[in-house]
Design a protein around this motif. Structure first.
Motif, PDB file in Angstrom:
ATOM      1  N   LYS A 111      68.974  40.492  50.009  1.00  0.00           N
ATOM      2  CA  LYS A 111      68.359  39.170  49.936  1.00  0.00           C
ATOM      3  C   LYS A 111      69.377  38.043  50.137  1.00  0.00           C
ATOM      4  O   LYS A 111      69.099  37.092  50.879  1.00  0.00           O
ATOM      5  CB  LYS A 111      67.618  39.006  48.610  1.00  0.00           C
ATOM      6  CG  LYS A 111      66.439  39.960  48.419  1.00  0.00           C
ATOM      7  CD  LYS A 111      65.765  39.713  47.080  1.00  0.00           C
ATOM      8  CE  LYS A 111      64.574  40.647  46.861  1.00  0.00           C
ATOM      9  NZ  LYS A 111      64.997  42.027  46.628  1.00  0.00           N
ATOM     10  N   VAL A 157      64.894  31.530  39.091  1.00  0.00           N
ATOM     11  CA  VAL A 157      64.353  32.870  39.298  1.00  0.00           C
ATOM     12  C   VAL A 157      65.531  33.830  39.380  1.00  0.00           C
ATOM     13  O   VAL A 157      66.476  33.595  40.138  1.00  0.00           O
ATOM     14  CB  VAL A 157      63.511  32.963  40.578  1.00  0.00           C
ATOM     15  CG1 VAL A 157      63.052  34.403  40.814  1.00  0.00           C
ATOM     16  CG2 VAL A 157      62.302  32.046  40.494  1.00  0.00           C
ATOM     17  N   LYS A 159      66.495  37.775  40.163  1.00  0.00           N
ATOM     18  CA  LYS A 159      65.939  38.982  40.785  1.00  0.00           C
ATOM     19  C   LYS A 159      67.068  39.869  41.290  1.00  0.00           C
ATOM     20  O   LYS A 159      68.178  39.380  41.569  1.00  0.00           O
ATOM     21  CB  LYS A 159      65.009  38.610  41.946  1.00  0.00           C
ATOM     22  CG  LYS A 159      65.713  37.911  43.103  1.00  0.00           C
ATOM     23  CD  LYS A 159      64.774  37.607  44.256  1.00  0.00           C
ATOM     24  CE  LYS A 159      63.828  36.467  43.937  1.00  0.00           C
ATOM     25  NZ  LYS A 159      63.044  36.058  45.132  1.00  0.00           N
ATOM     26  N   ALA A 166      58.759  43.274  42.882  1.00  0.00           N
ATOM     27  CA  ALA A 166      59.011  42.360  41.756  1.00  0.00           C
ATOM     28  C   ALA A 166      59.637  43.055  40.559  1.00  0.00           C
ATOM     29  O   ALA A 166      59.605  42.524  39.449  1.00  0.00           O
ATOM     30  CB  ALA A 166      57.729  41.651  41.333  1.00  0.00           C
ATOM     31  N   VAL A 169      62.408  41.097  38.254  1.00  0.00           N
ATOM     32  CA  VAL A 169      62.324  39.669  38.575  1.00  0.00           C
ATOM     33  C   VAL A 169      61.818  38.899  37.361  1.00  0.00           C
ATOM     34  O   VAL A 169      60.834  39.292  36.719  1.00  0.00           O
ATOM     35  CB  VAL A 169      61.390  39.421  39.771  1.00  0.00           C
ATOM     36  CG1 VAL A 169      61.279  37.925  40.068  1.00  0.00           C
ATOM     37  CG2 VAL A 169      61.887  40.179  40.998  1.00  0.00           C
ATOM     38  N   THR A 170      62.480  37.785  37.029  1.00  0.00           N
ATOM     39  CA  THR A 170      62.108  36.968  35.868  1.00  0.00           C
ATOM     40  C   THR A 170      62.177  35.493  36.231  1.00  0.00           C
ATOM     41  O   THR A 170      63.149  35.042  36.842  1.00  0.00           O
ATOM     42  CB  THR A 170      63.046  37.223  34.678  1.00  0.00           C
ATOM     43  OG1 THR A 170      63.077  38.628  34.379  1.00  0.00           O
ATOM     44  CG2 THR A 170      62.566  36.463  33.443  1.00  0.00           C
ATOM     45  N   CYS A 185      67.461  42.356  35.103  1.00  0.00           N
ATOM     46  CA  CYS A 185      67.776  42.493  36.522  1.00  0.00           C
ATOM     47  C   CYS A 185      68.800  43.599  36.764  1.00  0.00           C
ATOM     48  O   CYS A 185      68.637  44.429  37.667  1.00  0.00           O
ATOM     49  CB  CYS A 185      68.300  41.154  37.045  1.00  0.00           C
ATOM     50  SG  CYS A 185      68.781  41.174  38.775  1.00  0.00           S
ATOM     51  N   ALA A 192      72.830  40.445  40.824  1.00  0.00           N
ATOM     52  CA  ALA A 192      71.655  39.594  40.614  1.00  0.00           C
ATOM     53  C   ALA A 192      71.680  38.428  41.585  1.00  0.00           C
ATOM     54  O   ALA A 192      72.725  37.815  41.817  1.00  0.00           O
ATOM     55  CB  ALA A 192      71.626  39.071  39.184  1.00  0.00           C
ATOM     56  N   ASP A 229      54.333  40.082  38.805  1.00  0.00           N
ATOM     57  CA  ASP A 229      55.237  41.204  38.581  1.00  0.00           C
ATOM     58  C   ASP A 229      54.632  42.491  39.128  1.00  0.00           C
ATOM     59  O   ASP A 229      53.600  42.479  39.814  1.00  0.00           O
ATOM     60  CB  ASP A 229      55.566  41.329  37.089  1.00  0.00           C
ATOM     61  CG  ASP A 229      54.315  41.430  36.216  1.00  0.00           C
ATOM     62  OD1 ASP A 229      53.213  41.721  36.745  1.00  0.00           O
ATOM     63  OD2 ASP A 229      54.439  41.220  34.990  1.00  0.00           O
ATOM     64  N   GLU A 288      62.268  35.810  50.734  1.00  0.00           N
ATOM     65  CA  GLU A 288      62.775  37.113  51.151  1.00  0.00           C
ATOM     66  C   GLU A 288      61.849  37.696  52.195  1.00  0.00           C
ATOM     67  O   GLU A 288      60.740  37.205  52.415  1.00  0.00           O
ATOM     68  CB  GLU A 288      62.887  38.060  49.953  1.00  0.00           C
ATOM     69  CG  GLU A 288      61.579  38.308  49.237  1.00  0.00           C
ATOM     70  CD  GLU A 288      61.766  39.074  47.929  1.00  0.00           C
ATOM     71  OE1 GLU A 288      61.515  40.282  47.935  1.00  0.00           O
ATOM     72  OE2 GLU A 288      62.156  38.441  46.927  1.00  0.00           O
TER      73      GLU A 288
END
Length: 327
Positions: A111, A157, A159, A166, A169-170, A185, A192, A229, A288
């Motif tokens: 990413k 965010v 991830k 997801a 991911v938070t 993560c 991360a 999520d 992404e």
């Protein structure tokens, strides 16, 4: 859109194509991959294609050597399916691959790398940083996280820098939530990706290319009660989808243009799905891209295909025929 997706009456050499679907693997997304593989295989068989489904294990290479299918379609989610490695193996076997090649897959799989490439191409993407777990052991967690908040602000965010569905991911609304988000993560990936959260409409735009150039499908708008999520993605009821997305004509055109730009800039083939957020000013922000989009009953690409008025089996067959011809 309709013309490029016309399904020919026969595959290579005047016969039905043979397709080896790869599904499963050992990633956290194994179950999703298996569900995707079953649904694609069923749809392709409905068009007359001869389909076998294979897990990624020690039997795969001998099976592909023996079968010599016209096309290999990796429907693998997670590292080996999306980092280019299995695709390298398919290429070494001299077989036609449906989907992006190894090099492009590696670009998209990371990413931070994909975001950097697209930012250099002039695409808006949220400000971000990639933080390996080792950095926190060397510098200490508190000072680094304090700097992150000072630099990027809130909300954030967090991830995994690699991965999908997801997992890990938070959405972080306060400084107190950041440490826990990092721990979550790191349970999925050693690095991360932390990015500034963009407030707006979350959409996904799938791109197909059956040999006549990339075409964007209708954008899918995603509305959830809580975070989008893993549970919200694959268990019906938690998420509401709007296809096409509830965007004005200008924003609809902008997200389609962005998705095609991502597909072409990263050198992707046949299919991809770009995730983005459209802010209150109508600006789309690239988050992404996925080279192996989910194909389950709740997945976004199949929803977009059907919203465009196409039969899933016909579209999948068109992709197979394009891959078999070397397109």
């Amino acid at each position: 859109m309709a013309a490029p997706l016309v399904v020919p009456g026969a595959g290579p050499g005047g016969r039905a194509p043979t397709v080896a679907v790869l599904a499963g693997g050992l990633s956290h997304e194994r179950d999703v991959s298996l569900r995707s593989g079953r649904r694609v295989a069923e749809a392709l068989r409905g068009t007359g294609a001869e389909v076998t489904v294979h897990d990624v294990d020690a039997d795969l290479v001998p099976a592909l050597r023996q079968l010599r299918p016209d096309v290999v379609w990796p429907l693998l989610h997670g590292a080996t399916g999306e980092d280019g490695s299995v695709r390298d193996v398919v290429r070494m076997l001299g077989l036609h691959l449906l989907g992006s090649g190894p090099r492009a897959s590696r670009l998209a799989w990371s990413k931070p790398v994909a975001k950097t490439v697209m930012a250099r191409a002039g695409v808006a993407t949220p400000e971000h940083m990639a933080l390996p777990q080792a950095l926190f052991r060397e510098l200490g967690a508190r000072p680094v996280l304090d700097l992150v908040v000072e630099h990027l602000g809130l909300p954030l965010v967090v991830k995994p820098s690699r991965g999908g569905s997801a997992l890990g991911v938070t959405l972080v609304a306060s400084r107190d939530e950041l440490a826990g988000a990092m721990v979550e993560c790191f349970s999925y990936c050693g690095t991360a990706l932390v990015e500034r959260a963009v407030v707006g409409t979350e959409v996904a735009v799938s791109v197909l290319d059956t040999g006549t150039g990339p075409v964007a499908l209708p954008a899918v708008e995603i509305v959830t009660d809580g975070p989008y999520d893993y549970d919200a993605r694959y268990n019906p009821g938690r998420t509401e989808y709007f296809v096409p997305a509830r965007l004005d004509a200008t924003a609809q055109a902008a997200v389609a243009e962005l998705a095609i730009a991502v597909h072409t800039t990263l050198g992707l083939r046949h299919l991809s799905r770009t995730d983005l957020v459209v802010d209150d000013d109508g600006v789309p922000w690239f988050l992404e891209v996925n080279v192996a989009p989910g194909m389950t009953e709740t997945s976004l690409l199949p929803q977009a295909v059907e919203a465009a008025g196409h039969d899933l089996g016909a579209v999948y067959r068109a992709l197979v025929d394009a891959a078999a011809s070397g397109a």
